[in-house]
Design an enzyme around this catalytic site. Sequence first.
Site, PDB file in Angstrom:
ATOM      1  N   ARG A 157       0.824  -1.219   0.000  1.00 49.18           N
ATOM      2  CA  ARG A 157       0.000   0.000   0.000  1.00 49.18           C
ATOM      3  C   ARG A 157       0.854   1.262   0.000  1.00 49.18           C
ATOM      4  NH1 ARG A 157      -2.882  -3.655   2.822  1.00 49.18           N
ATOM      5  NH2 ARG A 157      -1.810  -3.117   4.758  1.00 49.18           N
ATOM      6  N   GLU A 164       5.008 -10.216  14.492  1.00 49.79           N
ATOM      7  CA  GLU A 164       4.408 -10.748  15.716  1.00 49.79           C
ATOM      8  C   GLU A 164       4.677 -12.259  15.808  1.00 49.79           C
ATOM      9  OE1 GLU A 164       0.309  -9.821  15.849  1.00 49.79           O
ATOM     10  OE2 GLU A 164       0.068 -10.500  17.934  1.00 49.79           O
TER      11      GLU A 164
HETATM   12  P1  AMP Z   1       4.530  -2.866  11.361  1.00 49.32           P
HETATM   13  O1  AMP Z   1       5.768  -3.479  10.754  1.00 49.32           O
HETATM   14  O2  AMP Z   1       4.014  -3.628  12.546  1.00 49.32           O
HETATM   15  O3  AMP Z   1       4.713  -1.390  11.659  1.00 49.32           O
HETATM   16  O4  AMP Z   1       3.368  -3.014  10.288  1.00 49.32           O
HETATM   17  C1  AMP Z   1       3.243  -2.098   9.274  1.00 49.32           C
HETATM   18  C2  AMP Z   1       2.756  -2.727   7.987  1.00 49.32           C
HETATM   19  O5  AMP Z   1       1.680  -3.634   8.188  1.00 49.32           O
HETATM   20  C3  AMP Z   1       2.257  -1.646   7.072  1.00 49.32           C
HETATM   21  O6  AMP Z   1       2.830  -1.852   5.785  1.00 49.32           O
HETATM   22  C4  AMP Z   1       0.741  -1.778   7.065  1.00 49.32           C
HETATM   23  O7  AMP Z   1       0.264  -1.745   5.746  1.00 49.32           O
HETATM   24  C5  AMP Z   1       0.448  -3.127   7.707  1.00 49.32           C
HETATM   25  N1  AMP Z   1      -0.451  -3.032   8.880  1.00 49.32           N
HETATM   26  C6  AMP Z   1      -0.140  -3.322  10.178  1.00 49.32           C
HETATM   27  N2  AMP Z   1      -1.182  -3.172  10.996  1.00 49.32           N
HETATM   28  C7  AMP Z   1      -2.208  -2.740  10.223  1.00 49.32           C
HETATM   29  C8  AMP Z   1      -3.583  -2.367  10.493  1.00 49.32           C
HETATM   30  N3  AMP Z   1      -4.109  -2.403  11.733  1.00 49.32           N
HETATM   31  N4  AMP Z   1      -4.341  -1.956   9.450  1.00 49.32           N
HETATM   32  C9  AMP Z   1      -3.837  -1.903   8.205  1.00 49.32           C
HETATM   33  N5  AMP Z   1      -2.552  -2.245   7.873  1.00 49.32           N
HETATM   34  C10 AMP Z   1      -1.754  -2.659   8.873  1.00 49.32           C
END
Ligand code: AMP
Length: 176
Positions: A64, A101
Amino acid sequence: MNPVTAADLEAAIRNVPDFPKPGIQFKDITPVLGDAALFAGSIDLLASHHANSRIDAVVGIDARGFIFAAAAALKLNTGFVPIRKKGKLPYKTIEENFSLEYGEDTVAIHEDALKPGARVLLLDDLLATGGTAAAAAKLVRNVGAEIVEIGFLIELSFLNGREKLDGHPIHSVITY
Ligand code: AMP
């Protein structure tokens, strides 16, 4: 017409409970993308404060992040560079692992995608735990480029993702 505000975007973003798995509330940005004024406004809010400074490339994170980074690159009159999940880029890459996670993931960039010293705006749709953006930022630094800012349409601040981003300037349009 009044300019689009962060509150307008927030009102359009759809919360989808338990997607893609139980306990996750997914922030669905497709209603923003599907509305011409909101989509244009989201790019303004992510990028227009850089209009008068030197940005050499906008880097987007799979998948995205590509949507926002490509549109921001056109707005800032720069090229667009993708950071993709491992195994998708055809030429020589450098890679970075990061923890999820459950388990691990790997992101990659073409080794020649950015010139040394290039001033980069790094964009993704959402900052959650920060693992993805931290790995992407490391790739940008490892090819010798400079991160001017890491921008997100949405930051889930309760997950403290900022702490992983090594003191880089961070700009989030909407914070939960
Ligand atoms: P992180 O590495 O945990 O910061 O996750 C970020 C990535 O996961 C981004 O590229 C987001 O598109 C996706 N992502 C994580 N959590 C969500 C959420 N609650 N809603 C939408 N996309 C998410």
